[in-house]
Write an enzyme that holds these catalytic residues in place. Structure first.
Site, PDB file in Angstrom:
ATOM      1  N   HIS A  18      12.077   0.128 -37.905  1.00 31.65           N
ATOM      2  CA  HIS A  18      12.459   0.326 -39.300  1.00 31.65           C
ATOM      3  C   HIS A  18      11.377  -0.156 -40.266  1.00 31.65           C
ATOM      4  O   HIS A  18      11.201   0.411 -41.346  1.00 31.65           O
ATOM      5  CB  HIS A  18      13.800  -0.353 -39.588  1.00 31.65           C
ATOM      6  CG  HIS A  18      14.944   0.295 -38.855  1.00 31.65           C
ATOM      7  ND1 HIS A  18      16.101  -0.354 -38.523  1.00 31.65           N
ATOM      8  CD2 HIS A  18      15.084   1.567 -38.384  1.00 31.65           C
ATOM      9  CE1 HIS A  18      16.916   0.477 -37.887  1.00 31.65           C
ATOM     10  NE2 HIS A  18      16.317   1.654 -37.784  1.00 31.65           N
ATOM     11  N   HIS A  41      18.166  11.743 -34.256  1.00 34.13           N
ATOM     12  CA  HIS A  41      19.146  10.933 -33.521  1.00 34.13           C
ATOM     13  C   HIS A  41      19.566   9.811 -34.463  1.00 34.13           C
ATOM     14  O   HIS A  41      18.997   8.706 -34.444  1.00 34.13           O
ATOM     15  CB  HIS A  41      18.529  10.353 -32.247  1.00 34.13           C
ATOM     16  CG  HIS A  41      18.130  11.383 -31.234  1.00 34.13           C
ATOM     17  ND1 HIS A  41      17.068  12.228 -31.403  1.00 34.13           N
ATOM     18  CD2 HIS A  41      18.674  11.699 -30.028  1.00 34.13           C
ATOM     19  CE1 HIS A  41      16.973  13.029 -30.338  1.00 34.13           C
ATOM     20  NE2 HIS A  41      17.929  12.727 -29.498  1.00 34.13           N
ATOM     21  N   SER A 101      18.482   3.917 -39.653  1.00 32.07           N
ATOM     22  CA  SER A 101      17.512   4.833 -40.268  1.00 32.07           C
ATOM     23  C   SER A 101      18.150   5.729 -41.344  1.00 32.07           C
ATOM     24  O   SER A 101      17.518   5.975 -42.377  1.00 32.07           O
ATOM     25  CB  SER A 101      16.792   5.664 -39.192  1.00 32.07           C
ATOM     26  OG  SER A 101      17.698   6.266 -38.308  1.00 32.07           O
ATOM     27  N   GLU A 119      23.319  14.014 -35.586  1.00 27.62           N
ATOM     28  CA  GLU A 119      23.961  13.103 -34.629  1.00 27.62           C
ATOM     29  C   GLU A 119      24.874  13.943 -33.735  1.00 27.62           C
ATOM     30  O   GLU A 119      25.680  14.721 -34.223  1.00 27.62           O
ATOM     31  CB  GLU A 119      24.743  12.030 -35.397  1.00 27.62           C
ATOM     32  CG  GLU A 119      25.621  11.139 -34.574  1.00 27.62           C
ATOM     33  CD  GLU A 119      24.907  10.413 -33.425  1.00 27.62           C
ATOM     34  OE1 GLU A 119      23.895   9.742 -33.651  1.00 27.62           O
ATOM     35  OE2 GLU A 119      25.398  10.547 -32.272  1.00 27.62           O
ATOM     36  N   GLY A 145      20.148  16.985 -31.598  1.00 25.71           N
ATOM     37  CA  GLY A 145      18.938  16.837 -32.425  1.00 25.71           C
ATOM     38  C   GLY A 145      17.680  17.397 -31.785  1.00 25.71           C
ATOM     39  O   GLY A 145      16.786  17.891 -32.480  1.00 25.71           O
ATOM     40  N   ASP A 165      14.464   9.410 -32.326  1.00 27.50           N
ATOM     41  CA  ASP A 165      14.818   8.069 -31.828  1.00 27.50           C
ATOM     42  C   ASP A 165      15.963   8.178 -30.814  1.00 27.50           C
ATOM     43  O   ASP A 165      17.081   7.741 -31.076  1.00 27.50           O
ATOM     44  CB  ASP A 165      15.231   7.225 -33.067  1.00 27.50           C
ATOM     45  CG  ASP A 165      15.575   5.796 -32.707  1.00 27.50           C
ATOM     46  OD1 ASP A 165      15.190   5.339 -31.623  1.00 27.50           O
ATOM     47  OD2 ASP A 165      16.239   5.142 -33.543  1.00 27.50           O
TER      48      ASP A 165
HETATM   49  C1  LIG Z   1      18.913   4.768 -30.870  1.00 28.64           C
HETATM   50  S1  LIG Z   1      20.299   5.472 -31.653  1.00 28.64           S
HETATM   51  C2  LIG Z   1      19.692   5.946 -33.205  1.00 28.64           C
HETATM   52  C3  LIG Z   1      19.415   4.830 -34.152  1.00 28.64           C
HETATM   53  C4  LIG Z   1      18.967   5.282 -35.509  1.00 28.64           C
HETATM   54  N1  LIG Z   1      17.881   6.246 -35.438  1.00 28.64           N
HETATM   55  C5  LIG Z   1      18.517   4.086 -36.325  1.00 28.64           C
HETATM   56  O1  LIG Z   1      17.306   3.776 -36.344  1.00 28.64           O
HETATM   57  O2  LIG Z   1      19.358   3.467 -36.987  1.00 28.64           O
HETATM   58  C6  LIG Z   1      20.444   7.026 -30.853  1.00 28.64           C
HETATM   59  C7  LIG Z   1      21.572   7.903 -31.391  1.00 28.64           C
HETATM   60  O3  LIG Z   1      21.370   9.232 -30.884  1.00 28.64           O
HETATM   61  C8  LIG Z   1      22.623   9.819 -30.613  1.00 28.64           C
HETATM   62  N2  LIG Z   1      22.349  10.937 -29.695  1.00 28.64           N
HETATM   63  C9  LIG Z   1      22.237  10.934 -28.348  1.00 28.64           C
HETATM   64  N3  LIG Z   1      21.831  12.141 -27.907  1.00 28.64           N
HETATM   65  C10 LIG Z   1      21.667  12.922 -28.997  1.00 28.64           C
HETATM   66  C11 LIG Z   1      21.243  14.254 -29.206  1.00 28.64           C
HETATM   67  N4  LIG Z   1      20.889  15.039 -28.168  1.00 28.64           N
HETATM   68  N5  LIG Z   1      21.173  14.737 -30.464  1.00 28.64           N
HETATM   69  C12 LIG Z   1      21.523  13.948 -31.523  1.00 28.64           C
HETATM   70  N6  LIG Z   1      21.933  12.675 -31.394  1.00 28.64           N
HETATM   71  C13 LIG Z   1      22.002  12.152 -30.148  1.00 28.64           C
HETATM   72  C14 LIG Z   1      23.462   8.678 -30.075  1.00 28.64           C
HETATM   73  O4  LIG Z   1      24.839   8.966 -30.231  1.00 28.64           O
HETATM   74  C15 LIG Z   1      22.969   7.517 -30.947  1.00 28.64           C
HETATM   75  O5  LIG Z   1      23.788   7.395 -32.091  1.00 28.64           O
END
Ligand SMILES: C[S@@+](CC[C@H](N)C(=O)[O-])C[C@H]1O[C@@H](n2cnc3c(N)ncnc32)[C@H](O)[C@@H]1O
Length: 278
Positions: A18, A41, A101, A119, A145, A165
């Site tokens: 971040h 993500h 994020s 998401e 995503g 991410d």
């Molecule tokens: C590491 S977290 C993201 C944290 C966020 N980017 C942050 O910095 O606050 C990963 C997220 O991706 C989601 N996720 C998993 N596979 C995904 C996909 N194929 N497409 C979109 N989101 C996905 C999960 O549910 C989770 O909420």
């Protein structure tokens, strides 16, 4: 899909990622022309660090919990955009809240800019939609995503940032990160791409970077921060970011920040970092 970011919010990985995201966004804000941010993500956007889930792991204590005291004049200057967002979020939602994020993007964009949050988890996407339904700059997509990204670029603004991410629940995601960034770069070569990866050992990170280097002809900055030594590959020892088309000041910023941040967040005094312009 078992991963829930609330268990990890505000940990050392989040602070590192971040802080870099805020720095890249603040650089983009220096130009008046609008830009777009795509967060592939997204998670749920905002986390209460007093929640049962956050305190089950208490990871935040070894992350944002260690940033109460200043680091050093030069490191704190680099952290300034991140500290500003933290202060805004704490004032608006309460002292115990930490921005993901999406909330960072929401706070930093101007009225003419656009943020696309993707998401895949249906409940999390619903929460994101509820959180940002009145924010004109933000659009939430309940999609995969990895796939949706390619339909969203190049954006109408022609200028922008993609944050990738993923949770690394599936095998081969380090290479997938490199492949998806390469594919996106071919469609939109001027975009800034930020890809995050975990580091248990260096092999997968090296493979990711070498696949990316072999596939694209652009500046790449490899930034890594370790909070544990690399002698136990069963544990998360740190994480890295590949930044394609990085702001020209980013390498210098990281050289000023990471010596201090990696030491402060090191678990047993074994923090390390590297910044490689490729
Ligand atoms: C590491 S977290 C993201 C944290 C966020 N980017 C942050 O910095 O606050 C990963 C997220 O991706 C989601 N996720 C998993 N596979 C995904 C996909 N194929 N497409 C979109 N989101 C996905 C999960 O549910 C989770 O909420």
């Amino acid at each position: 899909m078992n991963y829930r970011h609330i268990f990890h919010a505000g940990n050392a990985v989040d602070v590192f990622k971040h802080a870099v995201l805020c720095r890249i966004l603040s650089h983009a804000l220096k130009k008046e022309t609008p830009f777009r941010v795509i967060d592939t993500h997204a998670g749920i956007g905002l986390y209460d660090l007093t929640s049962t889930q956050a305190n089950k792991t208490s990871e935040w204590r070894e992350g944002i919990g260690r940033l109460k005291e200043p680091l050093s004049a030069e490191a704190d200057e680099v952290l300034e955009p991140y500290h500003t967002i933290l202060a805004k979020v704490r004032e608006r939602f309460g002292q115990t809240f930490y921005p993901g994020s999406p909330q960072i993007i929401r706070e930093m964009l101007r009225p003419g800019d656009k943020g696309i949050l993707i998401e895949r988890h249906p409940e999390d996407a619903k929460r994101l939609k509820q959180r940002y339904d009145r924010a004109a700059t933000i659009k939430v997509l309940s999609l995969d995503g990895w796939i949706a990204l390619h339909g969203l670029i190049p954006p109408p603004e022609k200028r922008g940032i993609v944050l990738i991410d993923p949770p690394y629940e599936e095998p081969g995601e380090h290479v997938r990160l490199a492949q998806e960034i390469s594919k996106a770069w071919r469609k939109w070569p001027s975009g800034v791409y930020i890809g995050w990866y975990p580091i248990k050992e260096l092999g997968p990170a090296n493979e990711c970077v070498s696949v990316l280097q072999g596939a694209i002809n652009a500046d790449i900055l490899r930034i890594e921060m370790l909070t544990d030594p690399l002698n136990d590959p069963s544990r998360l020892n740190g994480s890295g970011l590949v930044v394609v088309n990085p702001p020209w000041t980013l390498a210098q910023d990281m050289q000023a920040l990471l010596p201090y941040l990696s030491q402060r967040l090191a678990k047993n005094g074994a923090g390390d970092y590297r910044v490689l312009a490729l």
